[in-house]
Design a protein around this motif. Sequence first.
Motif, PDB file in Angstrom:
ATOM      1  N   LEU A  14       0.915  -1.143   0.017  1.00  0.00           N
ATOM      2  CA  LEU A  14       0.027   0.146   0.099  1.00  0.00           C
ATOM      3  C   LEU A  14       0.898   1.340  -0.046  1.00  0.00           C
ATOM      4  CD1 LEU A  14      -2.414  -0.987   3.057  1.00  0.00           C
ATOM      5  CD2 LEU A  14      -2.629  -1.779   0.560  1.00  0.00           C
ATOM      6  N   PHE A  15       1.078   1.916  -0.942  1.00  0.00           N
ATOM      7  CA  PHE A  15       1.706   3.136  -1.284  1.00  0.00           C
ATOM      8  C   PHE A  15       0.860   4.533  -0.681  1.00  0.00           C
ATOM      9  CE2 PHE A  15       4.371   0.817  -4.187  1.00  0.00           C
ATOM     10  CZ  PHE A  15       5.478   0.915  -3.872  1.00  0.00           C
ATOM     11  N   ASP A  16       1.658   5.435  -0.107  1.00  0.00           N
ATOM     12  CA  ASP A  16       1.210   6.565   0.104  1.00  0.00           C
ATOM     13  C   ASP A  16       1.780   7.189  -1.123  1.00  0.00           C
ATOM     14  OD1 ASP A  16       0.206   5.999   2.419  1.00  0.00           O
ATOM     15  OD2 ASP A  16       1.467   7.321   3.610  1.00  0.00           O
ATOM     16  N   LEU A  17       0.969   7.871  -2.044  1.00  0.00           N
ATOM     17  CA  LEU A  17       1.592   8.657  -3.159  1.00  0.00           C
ATOM     18  C   LEU A  17       2.264  10.160  -2.647  1.00  0.00           C
ATOM     19  CD1 LEU A  17      -1.228   7.891  -5.761  1.00  0.00           C
ATOM     20  CD2 LEU A  17       1.102   7.198  -5.927  1.00  0.00           C
ATOM     21  N   PRO A  18       3.133  10.647  -3.512  1.00  0.00           N
ATOM     22  CA  PRO A  18       3.735  12.012  -3.322  1.00  0.00           C
ATOM     23  C   PRO A  18       2.475  12.985  -2.742  1.00  0.00           C
ATOM     24  CG  PRO A  18       4.617  11.126  -5.409  1.00  0.00           C
ATOM     25  CD  PRO A  18       3.492  10.190  -4.611  1.00  0.00           C
ATOM     26  N   ASP A  19       2.914  13.824  -1.887  1.00  0.00           N
ATOM     27  CA  ASP A  19       2.194  14.738  -1.388  1.00  0.00           C
ATOM     28  C   ASP A  19       0.864  14.465  -0.641  1.00  0.00           C
ATOM     29  OD1 ASP A  19       3.501  17.206  -2.625  1.00  0.00           O
ATOM     30  OD2 ASP A  19       2.781  16.311  -4.308  1.00  0.00           O
ATOM     31  N   HIS A  20       0.909  13.119  -0.333  1.00  0.00           N
ATOM     32  CA  HIS A  20      -0.010  12.398   0.599  1.00  0.00           C
ATOM     33  C   HIS A  20       0.618  11.641   1.726  1.00  0.00           C
ATOM     34  CE1 HIS A  20      -2.170  13.022  -2.824  1.00  0.00           C
ATOM     35  NE2 HIS A  20      -3.214  13.346  -2.418  1.00  0.00           N
ATOM     36  N   GLY A  21      -0.019  11.663   2.874  1.00  0.00           N
ATOM     37  CA  GLY A  21       0.287  10.604   4.001  1.00  0.00           C
ATOM     38  C   GLY A  21       1.732  10.982   4.346  1.00  0.00           C
ATOM     39  N   ARG A  22       2.706   9.836   4.437  1.00  0.00           N
ATOM     40  CA  ARG A  22       4.013  10.060   5.216  1.00  0.00           C
ATOM     41  C   ARG A  22       4.864  10.014   3.868  1.00  0.00           C
ATOM     42  NH1 ARG A  22       4.171   5.495   9.955  1.00  0.00           N
ATOM     43  NH2 ARG A  22       6.111   5.980  10.070  1.00  0.00           N
ATOM     44  N   SER A  23       4.613  10.196   2.738  1.00  0.00           N
ATOM     45  CA  SER A  23       5.465  10.512   1.580  1.00  0.00           C
ATOM     46  C   SER A  23       5.834  11.855   1.485  1.00  0.00           C
ATOM     47  CB  SER A  23       5.023   9.609   0.375  1.00  0.00           C
ATOM     48  OG  SER A  23       4.992   8.446   0.324  1.00  0.00           O
ATOM     49  N   HIS A  24       6.838  12.063   0.578  1.00  0.00           N
ATOM     50  CA  HIS A  24       7.494  13.517   0.416  1.00  0.00           C
ATOM     51  C   HIS A  24       6.491  14.176  -0.254  1.00  0.00           C
ATOM     52  CE1 HIS A  24       8.378  12.817  -3.975  1.00  0.00           C
ATOM     53  NE2 HIS A  24       8.641  11.509  -3.534  1.00  0.00           N
ATOM     54  N   TRP A  25       6.871  15.485  -0.159  1.00  0.00           N
ATOM     55  CA  TRP A  25       6.177  16.576  -1.007  1.00  0.00           C
ATOM     56  C   TRP A  25       6.874  16.989  -2.125  1.00  0.00           C
ATOM     57  CZ3 TRP A  25       3.431  20.508   3.289  1.00  0.00           C
ATOM     58  CH2 TRP A  25       2.742  19.738   4.111  1.00  0.00           C
ATOM     59  N   THR A  26       6.119  17.684  -3.104  1.00  0.00           N
ATOM     60  CA  THR A  26       6.631  18.239  -4.174  1.00  0.00           C
ATOM     61  C   THR A  26       6.326  19.558  -4.322  1.00  0.00           C
ATOM     62  OG1 THR A  26       4.889  17.647  -5.656  1.00  0.00           O
ATOM     63  CG2 THR A  26       6.560  15.667  -5.054  1.00  0.00           C
ATOM     64  N   GLU A  27       6.755  20.260  -5.565  1.00  0.00           N
ATOM     65  CA  GLU A  27       6.469  21.570  -5.856  1.00  0.00           C
ATOM     66  C   GLU A  27       5.434  21.774  -6.908  1.00  0.00           C
ATOM     67  OE1 GLU A  27      10.064  23.635  -6.526  1.00  0.00           O
ATOM     68  OE2 GLU A  27      10.563  23.842  -4.283  1.00  0.00           O
ATOM     69  N   THR A  28       5.229  20.500  -7.841  1.00  0.00           N
ATOM     70  CA  THR A  28       4.407  20.493  -8.874  1.00  0.00           C
ATOM     71  C   THR A  28       3.539  19.310  -8.747  1.00  0.00           C
ATOM     72  OG1 THR A  28       6.003  19.663 -10.187  1.00  0.00           O
ATOM     73  CG2 THR A  28       5.794  21.980 -10.249  1.00  0.00           C
ATOM     74  N   PHE A  29       2.201  19.295  -9.390  1.00  0.00           N
ATOM     75  CA  PHE A  29       1.513  18.257  -9.450  1.00  0.00           C
ATOM     76  C   PHE A  29       1.679  17.475 -10.929  1.00  0.00           C
ATOM     77  CE2 PHE A  29      -2.123  15.389 -10.380  1.00  0.00           C
ATOM     78  CZ  PHE A  29      -2.242  14.806  -9.216  1.00  0.00           C
ATOM     79  N   ASP A  30       2.326  16.472 -11.108  1.00  0.00           N
ATOM     80  CA  ASP A  30       2.427  15.899 -12.544  1.00  0.00           C
ATOM     81  C   ASP A  30       2.256  14.192 -12.517  1.00  0.00           C
ATOM     82  OD1 ASP A  30       3.866  14.565 -14.728  1.00  0.00           O
ATOM     83  OD2 ASP A  30       5.252  16.275 -14.570  1.00  0.00           O
ATOM     84  N   TYR A  31       1.088  13.962 -13.092  1.00  0.00           N
ATOM     85  CA  TYR A  31       0.943  12.278 -13.105  1.00  0.00           C
ATOM     86  C   TYR A  31       1.905  11.610 -13.777  1.00  0.00           C
ATOM     87  CZ  TYR A  31      -4.238  12.483 -11.638  1.00  0.00           C
ATOM     88  OH  TYR A  31      -5.303  12.562 -11.087  1.00  0.00           O
ATOM     89  N   GLU A  32       2.508  11.989 -14.687  1.00  0.00           N
ATOM     90  CA  GLU A  32       3.735  11.146 -15.580  1.00  0.00           C
ATOM     91  C   GLU A  32       4.546  10.949 -14.270  1.00  0.00           C
ATOM     92  OE1 GLU A  32       3.808  13.620 -18.949  1.00  0.00           O
ATOM     93  OE2 GLU A  32       2.918  12.092 -20.060  1.00  0.00           O
ATOM     94  N   ARG A  33       5.218  11.821 -13.807  1.00  0.00           N
ATOM     95  CA  ARG A  33       6.385  11.988 -12.777  1.00  0.00           C
ATOM     96  C   ARG A  33       5.674  10.998 -11.801  1.00  0.00           C
ATOM     97  NH1 ARG A  33       6.380  13.584  -7.936  1.00  0.00           N
ATOM     98  NH2 ARG A  33       4.853  15.013  -8.642  1.00  0.00           N
ATOM     99  N   MET A  34       4.648  10.937 -11.204  1.00  0.00           N
ATOM    100  CA  MET A  34       4.232  10.167 -10.002  1.00  0.00           C
ATOM    101  C   MET A  34       4.048   8.628 -10.511  1.00  0.00           C
ATOM    102  SD  MET A  34       0.865  12.591  -8.841  1.00  0.00           S
ATOM    103  CE  MET A  34       0.222  11.424  -7.686  1.00  0.00           C
ATOM    104  N   ALA A  35       3.714   8.314 -11.927  1.00  0.00           N
ATOM    105  CA  ALA A  35       3.782   7.247 -12.483  1.00  0.00           C
ATOM    106  C   ALA A  35       5.266   6.521 -12.446  1.00  0.00           C
ATOM    107  CB  ALA A  35       3.109   7.078 -13.764  1.00  0.00           C
ATOM    108  N   ASP A  36       6.091   7.289 -12.795  1.00  0.00           N
ATOM    109  CA  ASP A  36       7.419   7.089 -12.914  1.00  0.00           C
ATOM    110  C   ASP A  36       8.188   6.664 -11.735  1.00  0.00           C
ATOM    111  OD1 ASP A  36       7.241   7.375 -15.790  1.00  0.00           O
ATOM    112  OD2 ASP A  36       8.420   8.969 -15.882  1.00  0.00           O
ATOM    113  N   GLU A  37       7.782   7.485 -10.863  1.00  0.00           N
ATOM    114  CA  GLU A  37       8.250   7.278  -9.292  1.00  0.00           C
ATOM    115  C   GLU A  37       8.012   5.868  -8.872  1.00  0.00           C
ATOM    116  OE1 GLU A  37       8.738   9.743  -5.017  1.00  0.00           O
ATOM    117  OE2 GLU A  37       7.579  10.660  -6.795  1.00  0.00           O
ATOM    118  N   VAL A  38       6.441   5.645  -9.063  1.00  0.00           N
ATOM    119  CA  VAL A  38       6.108   4.337  -8.402  1.00  0.00           C
ATOM    120  C   VAL A  38       6.654   3.089  -9.221  1.00  0.00           C
ATOM    121  CG1 VAL A  38       4.050   2.810  -8.129  1.00  0.00           C
ATOM    122  CG2 VAL A  38       3.664   5.212  -7.747  1.00  0.00           C
TER     123      VAL A  38
END
Length: 265
Positions: free
Chosen positions: A44-68
């Motif tokens: 069960l992942f906490d996605l960026p900017d949510h829960g206990r995962s790190h925060w970012t400066e932009t919202f980018d779906y492709e970056r999130m997919a690549d990070e997972v």
Amino acid sequence: MALFSQLVGDGRPDVVFLHGLFGRGKNWSGIARSLAEHGLASVLFDLPDHGRSHWTETFDYERMADEVADELRLRMGTAASVSLVGHSMGGKVAMLLALRHPELVRRLVVVDIAPDISDQLRTSVPLVKAMRELDLDSLTSRGEAERRLAVDVDDPAVRQFLLQNLKRTRTAENRNGWQWELNLDLLGDHLDDVAAWPNVGEVSYAGPVLWVGGADSLYIRPEHYQPMRRLFPQVQLVWIPGAGHWVHADAPAELTATLLPFLAD
């Protein structure tokens, strides 16, 4: 920076869960425990900017997919291959991950979201406003936070969903401090980006796809069928009766019963 995750079950993970906006991985813990009873371990992942995962400066779906995808390779090696389940915002991340990194995805489950602009996310605007206007400096308890939120958020279930992100931060100077454990400013300022769907070109994912909709939700509509089939030729659509957008909360037993034969295949 690594994403926070929880493992449910024993052995090598079979299933990866990605949550929706304002959520966190543990929203799927009940269904993950049910899958574990049938021998399927989950991450069960906490996605960026949510829960206990790190925060970012932009919202980018492709970056999130690549990070997972990077996390899966790091944790599971070059032979990484999982069943991927994503709800809402997490469903868009999951679709993009399957399109961009198909070798990592054995099968895909997309829960109550479509590859299109999600106009229904406008309903999150008053939720963001309510969270932003909650005076954390004067807050003395979680119960008080719920009472204050109740002025603007009528649904008790929605209030509890939002309050899972409220964290007590005790310090020597202030033993009753509170903060939101999500990047509220970024997410609140970029709801249009959360609602969006990027241009993915002519790619497609050839693996099996289960598309699960809440029968009482409007996030999946007939105009979405053709673009979904183009991107995911093996897609099958299943409706869960009596469920709204938060299918896993509204009908966990019915959703689990739908997931099990697909994931165990």
